[in-house]
Design a protein around this motif. Sequence first.
Motif, short mmCIF file in Angstrom:
data_model
loop_
_atom_site.label_atom_id
_atom_site.label_comp_id
_atom_site.label_asym_id
_atom_site.label_seq_id
_atom_site.Cartn_x
_atom_site.Cartn_y
_atom_site.Cartn_z
N LYS A 79 2.81 1.55 -3.37
CA LYS A 79 1.84 1.91 -4.41
C LYS A 79 1.51 3.40 -4.36
O LYS A 79 1.46 4.07 -5.40
N GLY A 80 1.27 3.90 -3.16
CA GLY A 80 0.93 5.32 -3.00
C GLY A 80 2.02 6.24 -3.52
O GLY A 80 1.74 7.22 -4.24
N TRP A 81 3.27 5.94 -3.20
CA TRP A 81 4.37 6.78 -3.67
C TRP A 81 4.65 6.56 -5.16
O TRP A 81 4.99 7.50 -5.87
N GLN A 82 4.47 5.33 -5.62
CA GLN A 82 4.69 5.03 -7.04
C GLN A 82 3.70 5.79 -7.92
O GLN A 82 4.06 6.31 -8.97
N LYS A 83 2.44 5.87 -7.47
CA LYS A 83 1.42 6.61 -8.23
C LYS A 83 1.83 8.06 -8.39
O LYS A 83 1.52 8.69 -9.40
N ARG A 84 2.51 8.59 -7.41
CA ARG A 84 2.94 10.00 -7.44
C ARG A 84 4.32 10.15 -8.08
O ARG A 84 4.87 11.24 -8.09
N GLN A 85 4.86 9.03 -8.56
CA GLN A 85 6.20 9.00 -9.18
C GLN A 85 7.26 9.58 -8.24
O GLN A 85 8.10 10.36 -8.63
N ARG A 86 7.19 9.13 -6.98
CA ARG A 86 8.12 9.61 -5.95
C ARG A 86 9.06 8.48 -5.55
O ARG A 86 8.97 7.93 -4.46
N GLU A 87 9.96 8.13 -6.45
CA GLU A 87 10.93 7.07 -6.18
C GLU A 87 11.76 7.38 -4.94
O GLU A 87 12.13 6.48 -4.19
N GLU A 139 0.82 -1.22 0.00
CA GLU A 139 0.00 0.00 0.00
C GLU A 139 0.85 1.27 0.00
O GLU A 139 0.57 2.21 -0.74
#
Length: 139
Positions: free
Chosen positions: A48-56, A45
């Motif tokens: 996924k949340g950070w990936q959606k925001r493209q925050r590697e 979870e």
Amino acid sequence: MNKVLLDTDIFSEIRKGIDGRVVSRAGAYRHVFGFYTISIMTVIEVVKGWQKRQREDRVQEFLTEIANVEVLPIEFSIGELAGRICGDLERTGQPIGLADSIIAATAIHHDLILITGNISHYQRIQGMGYSLKLDNWRN
């Protein structure tokens, strides 16, 4: 003090340090046990949340932070139990989603108290007769 499983909302609050009651109880717990315990679903979870925001950068920060956290995997019996919970709730018009069903099944399987801010949400599982133990560190 009993060993617990932290739901994603409470684990996030601990990391952010927002609620003083949560931080205090988490500190006392960590003093006794030396680590926190979460489900692999919490990892999914948050990533996924950070990936959606493209925050590697935040994904990597999170993965570094959880190096000393016990992460419980989804074993076969947890998968079966989560499917039963999710199916029962959907059949009765009380869905909570697969992720939360997996987290609840993990707590039940390992006989852990689930620490969550979503008590009423998870009480649906108890109402179906499952032996889920709940607590809220916000109270």
